[in-house]
Design a protein around this motif. Structure first.
Motif, mmCIF file in Angstrom:
data_model
loop_
_atom_site.group_PDB
_atom_site.id
_atom_site.type_symbol
_atom_site.label_atom_id
_atom_site.label_comp_id
_atom_site.label_asym_id
_atom_site.label_seq_id
_atom_site.Cartn_x
_atom_site.Cartn_y
_atom_site.Cartn_z
ATOM 1 N N ASN A 137 0.714 -1.147 0.142
ATOM 2 C CA ASN A 137 0.089 0.117 0.079
ATOM 3 C C ASN A 137 0.873 1.297 0.073
ATOM 4 O OD1 ASN A 137 0.270 1.001 2.890
ATOM 5 N ND2 ASN A 137 -0.114 -1.069 2.948
ATOM 6 N N LEU A 138 0.309 2.431 -0.325
ATOM 7 C CA LEU A 138 0.996 3.636 -0.678
ATOM 8 C C LEU A 138 1.588 3.996 0.811
ATOM 9 C CD1 LEU A 138 -1.266 5.535 -3.115
ATOM 10 C CD2 LEU A 138 1.119 5.077 -3.286
ATOM 11 N N LEU A 139 0.950 3.863 1.912
ATOM 12 C CA LEU A 139 1.377 4.360 3.199
ATOM 13 C C LEU A 139 2.568 3.763 3.681
ATOM 14 C CD1 LEU A 139 0.732 6.466 5.485
ATOM 15 C CD2 LEU A 139 -0.426 4.828 6.654
ATOM 16 N N LEU A 140 2.677 2.273 3.551
ATOM 17 C CA LEU A 140 3.690 1.570 3.982
ATOM 18 C C LEU A 140 4.977 1.753 3.024
ATOM 19 C CD1 LEU A 140 5.181 -0.552 5.556
ATOM 20 C CD2 LEU A 140 4.197 -2.417 3.977
ATOM 21 N N MET A 141 4.817 2.072 1.721
ATOM 22 C CA MET A 141 5.643 2.809 0.727
ATOM 23 C C MET A 141 6.506 3.870 1.165
ATOM 24 S SD MET A 141 5.543 3.544 -3.508
ATOM 25 C CE MET A 141 5.733 1.875 -3.887
ATOM 26 N N TYR A 142 5.447 4.554 1.616
ATOM 27 C CA TYR A 142 5.949 6.060 2.180
ATOM 28 C C TYR A 142 6.844 5.704 3.348
ATOM 29 C CZ TYR A 142 5.753 11.036 3.363
ATOM 30 O OH TYR A 142 6.123 12.285 3.388
ATOM 31 N N LEU A 143 6.384 4.975 4.062
ATOM 32 C CA LEU A 143 7.406 4.773 5.277
ATOM 33 C C LEU A 143 8.833 4.309 5.041
ATOM 34 C CD1 LEU A 143 8.126 3.979 8.439
ATOM 35 C CD2 LEU A 143 7.266 1.589 7.994
ATOM 36 N N GLY A 144 8.970 3.177 3.921
ATOM 37 C CA GLY A 144 10.249 2.925 3.308
ATOM 38 C C GLY A 144 10.846 4.167 2.688
ATOM 39 N N TRP A 145 9.970 4.839 1.814
ATOM 40 C CA TRP A 145 10.371 6.108 1.379
ATOM 41 C C TRP A 145 11.165 7.046 2.255
ATOM 42 C CZ3 TRP A 145 9.560 6.971 -4.010
ATOM 43 C CH2 TRP A 145 9.609 8.348 -4.531
ATOM 44 N N GLU A 146 10.620 7.212 3.385
ATOM 45 C CA GLU A 146 11.258 8.307 4.324
ATOM 46 C C GLU A 146 12.379 7.624 5.057
ATOM 47 O OE1 GLU A 146 10.355 11.532 5.158
ATOM 48 O OE2 GLU A 146 9.299 11.112 3.255
ATOM 49 N N GLY A 147 12.547 6.306 5.332
ATOM 50 C CA GLY A 147 13.677 5.574 5.800
ATOM 51 C C GLY A 147 14.830 5.905 4.935
ATOM 52 N N VAL A 148 14.547 5.671 3.703
ATOM 53 C CA VAL A 148 15.690 5.873 2.784
ATOM 54 C C VAL A 148 16.243 7.344 2.636
ATOM 55 C CG1 VAL A 148 16.064 5.869 0.062
ATOM 56 C CG2 VAL A 148 15.045 3.765 1.225
ATOM 57 N N MET A 187 -1.140 10.962 -2.155
ATOM 58 C CA MET A 187 -1.791 9.967 -1.173
ATOM 59 C C MET A 187 -3.029 10.597 -0.634
ATOM 60 S SD MET A 187 0.811 7.540 1.123
ATOM 61 C CE MET A 187 1.518 9.033 1.941
ATOM 62 N N PHE A 188 -3.039 11.855 -0.250
ATOM 63 C CA PHE A 188 -4.357 12.319 0.125
ATOM 64 C C PHE A 188 -5.512 12.443 -0.640
ATOM 65 C CE2 PHE A 188 -1.485 15.248 3.296
ATOM 66 C CZ PHE A 188 -1.427 13.901 4.208
ATOM 67 N N LEU A 189 -5.003 12.786 -1.942
ATOM 68 C CA LEU A 189 -6.137 12.987 -3.119
ATOM 69 C C LEU A 189 -6.581 11.407 -3.460
ATOM 70 C CD1 LEU A 189 -4.028 15.264 -5.637
ATOM 71 C CD2 LEU A 189 -5.993 15.767 -4.152
ATOM 72 N N ILE A 190 -5.855 10.607 -3.517
ATOM 73 C CA ILE A 190 -6.148 9.163 -3.701
ATOM 74 C C ILE A 190 -7.135 8.628 -2.432
ATOM 75 C CG2 ILE A 190 -5.696 6.561 -3.755
ATOM 76 C CD1 ILE A 190 -3.058 7.764 -5.244
ATOM 77 N N PHE A 191 -6.612 9.095 -1.170
ATOM 78 C CA PHE A 191 -7.590 8.571 -0.021
ATOM 79 C C PHE A 191 -8.881 9.261 -0.084
ATOM 80 C CE2 PHE A 191 -8.821 8.689 4.277
ATOM 81 C CZ PHE A 191 -9.026 7.307 4.469
ATOM 82 N N SER A 192 -8.840 10.604 -0.503
ATOM 83 C CA SER A 192 -10.275 11.385 -0.504
ATOM 84 C C SER A 192 -11.287 10.703 -1.340
ATOM 85 C CB SER A 192 -9.986 12.647 -0.903
ATOM 86 O OG SER A 192 -9.628 12.899 -2.289
ATOM 87 N N LYS A 193 -10.671 9.896 -2.469
ATOM 88 C CA LYS A 193 -11.843 9.373 -3.451
ATOM 89 C C LYS A 193 -11.868 7.951 -3.227
ATOM 90 C CE LYS A 193 -12.539 12.887 -6.350
ATOM 91 N NZ LYS A 193 -14.121 13.107 -6.567
#
Length: 294
Positions: A137-148, A187-193
């Motif tokens: 999912n996008l949120l977990l990808m974002y966790l790795g994204w920030e870790g990198v 992510m916010f835009l996708i979640f809003s829909k």
């Protein structure tokens, strides 16, 4: 394939062991843990890859639920790993090339002060990158994204006693955070829909026409901003030249093999979301072309 989680666990354990060793270990012990953890991760990746390729025709993906991560109201995000052709390719690059770079660094960095700290950062980088590519999912990808992004700051400014290295690390960190805001807004835009950030659910919503063409264009542009930060594309390229202040193995790991491909991976993974609108593809092509010429 149920061993998939070990590709994250091994480098993460290596990081924890090296971080808590507090420099008390010899260089040989540090190298055994630092290089060995990534070697085990690469071995598991190879084993999992062979099993995945032996699956019956028609099986296009495998998911592994590790635990329920976040649940608040109607929002739910699990710590789930996803293995398919795309993530398997990137997993092979991250673990395989990452192992070779660790192996080279074990000799290259000998005699340097902070040898243990260096391999702790490198192991954490690999763990974060594997989370990024295996996220379901996008949120977990974002966790790795920030870790990198955090590890890139730590590694580029490894020789922080030098002002140029400290400045280069801060430049990389700040520039990447600008791109990360674009990822976050998408992510916010996708979640809003959709009300969900799991790739399968989002892709289904795209097929059902939940997103208008203008919304798809907007999501695509914000994803491109996020990718431009990680992959050093115009106008967020400014951190990359100064990032050579880090040790040579850092340049190999971050600038050549893994981190700069994170933006490419994001574009590929999220393509069903934003790739349906040709205008977003034009924006992407223009930015990529201009960056290549520049």
């Amino acid at each position: 394939m149920n061993l998939l989680f070990l590709t994250i666990l091994f480098p993460l354990l290596g990081y924890l062991l090296l971080a808590f060793s507090r420099g008390r270990w010899s260089e040989r012990q540090v190298a055994l843990v630092g290089v060995g953890s990534v070697a085990f991760a690469a071995g598991v990746a190879g084993w999992v890859g062979v099993e995945f390729l032996q699956q019956p025709r028609g099986v296009i993906g495998y998911t592994q639920l590790l635990w329920n991560w976040i649940e608040a109201g109607n929002f739910k995000s699990d710590f789930t790993l996803r293995l398919d052709g795309l993530s398997l390719t990137m997993l092979g690059v991250v673990s395989g090339v990452g192992f070779l770079i660790h192996l080279f660094a074990s000799w290259y960095m000998r005699g340097e002060e902070g040898y243990s700290r260096f391999f702790a950062y490198m192991n954490l980088f690999i763990a974060s990158m594997v989370v990024l590519v295996l996220a379901d999912n996008l949120l977990l990808m974002y966790l790795g994204w920030e870790g990198v992004g955090t590890c890139s700051y730590l590694l580029i400014s490894f020789w922080f006693e030098r002002n140029s290295a400290a400045v280069a690390g801060k430049k990389a960190f700040i520039t990447n955070r600008v791109g990360d805001v674009g990822f976050m807004i998408a992510m916010f835009l996708i979640f809003s829909k959709v009300g969900n950030l799991t790739f399968d659910r989002v892709f289904e919503a795209v097929e059902q026409g939940v997103f208008s063409n203008d919304m798809v264009l907007l999501i695509g542009i914000f994803f491109i901003i996020g990718a431009a930060g990680k992959s050093a594309q115009l106008p967020l390229y400014v951190w990359l030249p100064d990032a050579m202040e880090g040790p040579t193995p850092v340049s190999a790991l971050i600038h050549a093999a893994t981190m700069v491909t994170a933006g490419v991976y994001l574009m590929s993974r999220a393509n069903p979301i934003w790739g349906v609108d040709g205008r977003a593809l034009v924006v992407l092509a223009v930015i990529g072309g201009l960056t290549a010429l520049f």
